[in-house]
Design a protein around this motif. Structure first.
Motif, PDB file in Angstrom:
ATOM      1  N   LYS A 210      -6.524   7.608  -1.819  1.00  0.00           N
ATOM      2  CA  LYS A 210      -7.081   6.687  -0.542  1.00  0.00           C
ATOM      3  C   LYS A 210      -8.445   6.208  -0.973  1.00  0.00           C
ATOM      4  CE  LYS A 210      -6.261   8.744   3.325  1.00  0.00           C
ATOM      5  NZ  LYS A 210      -6.239   9.579   4.412  1.00  0.00           N
TER       6      LYS A 210
ATOM      7  N   GLY B  48       3.324   4.132  -0.990  1.00  0.00           N
ATOM      8  CA  GLY B  48       1.946   4.006  -0.401  1.00  0.00           C
ATOM      9  C   GLY B  48       1.481   2.432   0.042  1.00  0.00           C
ATOM     10  N   VAL B  49       0.525   2.188   0.303  1.00  0.00           N
ATOM     11  CA  VAL B  49       0.212   0.837   0.855  1.00  0.00           C
ATOM     12  C   VAL B  49      -1.298   0.511   0.247  1.00  0.00           C
ATOM     13  CG1 VAL B  49      -0.901   1.554   2.970  1.00  0.00           C
ATOM     14  CG2 VAL B  49       0.142  -0.502   2.903  1.00  0.00           C
TER      15      VAL B  49
ATOM     16  N   ARG C 101       2.988  -3.533   0.695  1.00  0.00           N
ATOM     17  CA  ARG C 101       4.015  -2.487   0.839  1.00  0.00           C
ATOM     18  C   ARG C 101       4.894  -2.111  -0.044  1.00  0.00           C
ATOM     19  NH1 ARG C 101       3.118  -1.663   6.321  1.00  0.00           N
ATOM     20  NH2 ARG C 101       2.101  -3.379   7.474  1.00  0.00           N
ATOM     21  N   PRO C 102       5.646  -1.011  -0.111  1.00  0.00           N
ATOM     22  CA  PRO C 102       6.531  -0.582  -1.266  1.00  0.00           C
ATOM     23  C   PRO C 102       7.169  -1.613  -1.577  1.00  0.00           C
ATOM     24  CG  PRO C 102       6.048   1.253   0.007  1.00  0.00           C
ATOM     25  CD  PRO C 102       5.405  -0.021   0.733  1.00  0.00           C
TER      26      PRO C 102
ATOM     27  N   LEU D 250      -5.122   2.069   0.479  1.00  0.00           N
ATOM     28  CA  LEU D 250      -5.430   2.596   1.752  1.00  0.00           C
ATOM     29  C   LEU D 250      -5.013   4.161   2.076  1.00  0.00           C
ATOM     30  CD1 LEU D 250      -4.395  -0.130   4.513  1.00  0.00           C
ATOM     31  CD2 LEU D 250      -6.511   0.895   3.939  1.00  0.00           C
ATOM     32  N   GLY D 251      -4.131   4.677   1.381  1.00  0.00           N
ATOM     33  CA  GLY D 251      -3.730   6.047   1.126  1.00  0.00           C
ATOM     34  C   GLY D 251      -3.277   6.276  -0.104  1.00  0.00           C
ATOM     35  N   ASN D 252      -2.545   7.527  -0.241  1.00  0.00           N
ATOM     36  CA  ASN D 252      -2.359   7.985  -1.918  1.00  0.00           C
ATOM     37  C   ASN D 252      -1.081   7.062  -1.888  1.00  0.00           C
ATOM     38  OD1 ASN D 252      -4.182  10.016  -2.049  1.00  0.00           O
ATOM     39  ND2 ASN D 252      -2.806  11.262  -0.852  1.00  0.00           N
TER      40      ASN D 252
ATOM     41  N   LEU E 198       4.205   5.832   5.795  1.00  0.00           N
ATOM     42  CA  LEU E 198       2.685   5.286   5.488  1.00  0.00           C
ATOM     43  C   LEU E 198       1.856   5.590   6.127  1.00  0.00           C
ATOM     44  CD1 LEU E 198       4.012   1.642   4.392  1.00  0.00           C
ATOM     45  CD2 LEU E 198       3.610   3.375   2.888  1.00  0.00           C
TER      46      LEU E 198
ATOM     47  N   THR F 267      -0.076   8.595   5.119  1.00  0.00           N
ATOM     48  CA  THR F 267      -0.774   8.724   4.046  1.00  0.00           C
ATOM     49  C   THR F 267      -2.121   8.100   4.076  1.00  0.00           C
ATOM     50  OG1 THR F 267       0.038   6.426   3.155  1.00  0.00           O
ATOM     51  CG2 THR F 267       1.387   8.458   2.328  1.00  0.00           C
TER      52      THR F 267
END
Lengths: 222, 68
Positions: free
Chosen positions: A36, A56-57, A76-77, A99-101, B17, B20
């Motif tokens: 992140k 993740g994103v 996005r994925p 934005l995250g893992n 999401l 996360t």
């Protein structure tokens, strides 16, 4: 973490490929996990790899010299970013941050162009991805250039600040965007501008209108 | 009572999401369903709302006017 034909088949660039075609791809890709807040691509860097979000994103954004941030898009994925320097040589036009893992795959320019040369579906998918981004950017240009979004947001805040019969009304940024006829990212920028000007204060889930007269002026209600 | 993001389970596609990106540990996945934990330190960053593509998570603002 292993790049497989199956995981690559979930990427939009490789939609429609036969399993046999996908099976030759993993060796062309590299992968890396980001935590992140970690920067994946920095604006102005020379980086000629197309990146793909596996999980993740990712936030892609531009930053002004004063440090103001404009989000361009959330990736996005299955989606790609940093495509532009591959097809139009030059530095990366934006930064990308996890934005995250997040798990990222990437392929270098030479290998991607080789794939496109030999596979029409990949070429069409890549064009589609870049065209999608162009459409989005044109919408953003329209919103930022021609629409007085801050004025519209000011008006929306004034209209929704009076407690109704069931208590104080609550609005999300998506709802404000829908009302103002723009994207959530543009509303976010307007709210930041209003906060910087002292017209509003954000305290957790409360948005406090601290200068009603200024908001009225922006909304054209004076 | 702590104010929490609003979650609509029917809209949630279980992508995870939101979990996360959550900065304060307010969200967790249990059996592919998002669970919102009571967390006093939710700073209303709205990242969960931002990344939710189905609109299942919402962080609405209460709009209050100061008497000036």
């Amino acid at each position: 973490m292993t790049i497989t034909a199956e995981s690559l088949g979930k990427l939009k660039y490789f939609a429609g490929l036969e399993p046999q075609q996908l099976s030759n791809l993993p060796q062309l890709f590299k992968e890396k996990a980001f935590v992140k807040g970690q920067t994946i691509v920095a604006e102005a860097d020379i980086n000629e790899n197309v990146h793909f979000v596996s999980s993740g994103v990712v936030k892609v954004f531009k930053t002004s010299s004063e440090g103001k941030e404009q989000i361009i898009k959330l990736i996005r994925p299955g989606e790609s970013f940093n495509d532009i320097p591959v097809f139009n040589p030059g530095p990366s036009p934006y930064s990308a941050q996890a934005l995250g893992n997040t798990l990222i795959y990437w392929i270098d320019k030479k290998d991607l162009l080789g794939l496109m040369r030999n596979n029409w579906a990949v070429t069409v998918n890549a064009l589609s991805a870049v065209a999608d981004q162009s459409r989005l950017l044109l919408q953003l240009v329209e919103d930022l250039s021609f629409k007085n979004v801050t004025g519209r947001v000011a008006k929306i805040l004034l209209q929704h600040s009076t407690p109704g019969p069931e208590g104080t009304p609550r609005l999300t940024q998506y709802e404000m965007a829908a009302m103002a006829g723009t994207a959530r990212e543009v509303v976010g920028r307007s709210l930041k501008a209003l906060e910087d000007s002292g017209a509003i204060k954000l305290e957790g889930h409360r948005m406090i209108i601290s200068n009603k007269e200024y908001l009225k002026q922006l909304a054209g209600l004076n | 009572m702590t104010i929490k993001p609003i979650f609509d389970q029917e809209k949630c596609d279980g992508c995870g999401l939101c979990v996360t990106v959550c900065r304060c540990g307010a969200l967790e996945m249990q059996n592919n369903i998002v669970n919102i934990i009571e967390v006093a330190h939710c700073g209303w960053c709205m990242d969960c709302e931002l990344v939710c593509s189905t609109g299942a998570l919402q962080c609405p603002f209460e709009i209050v006017t100061l008497d000036t």
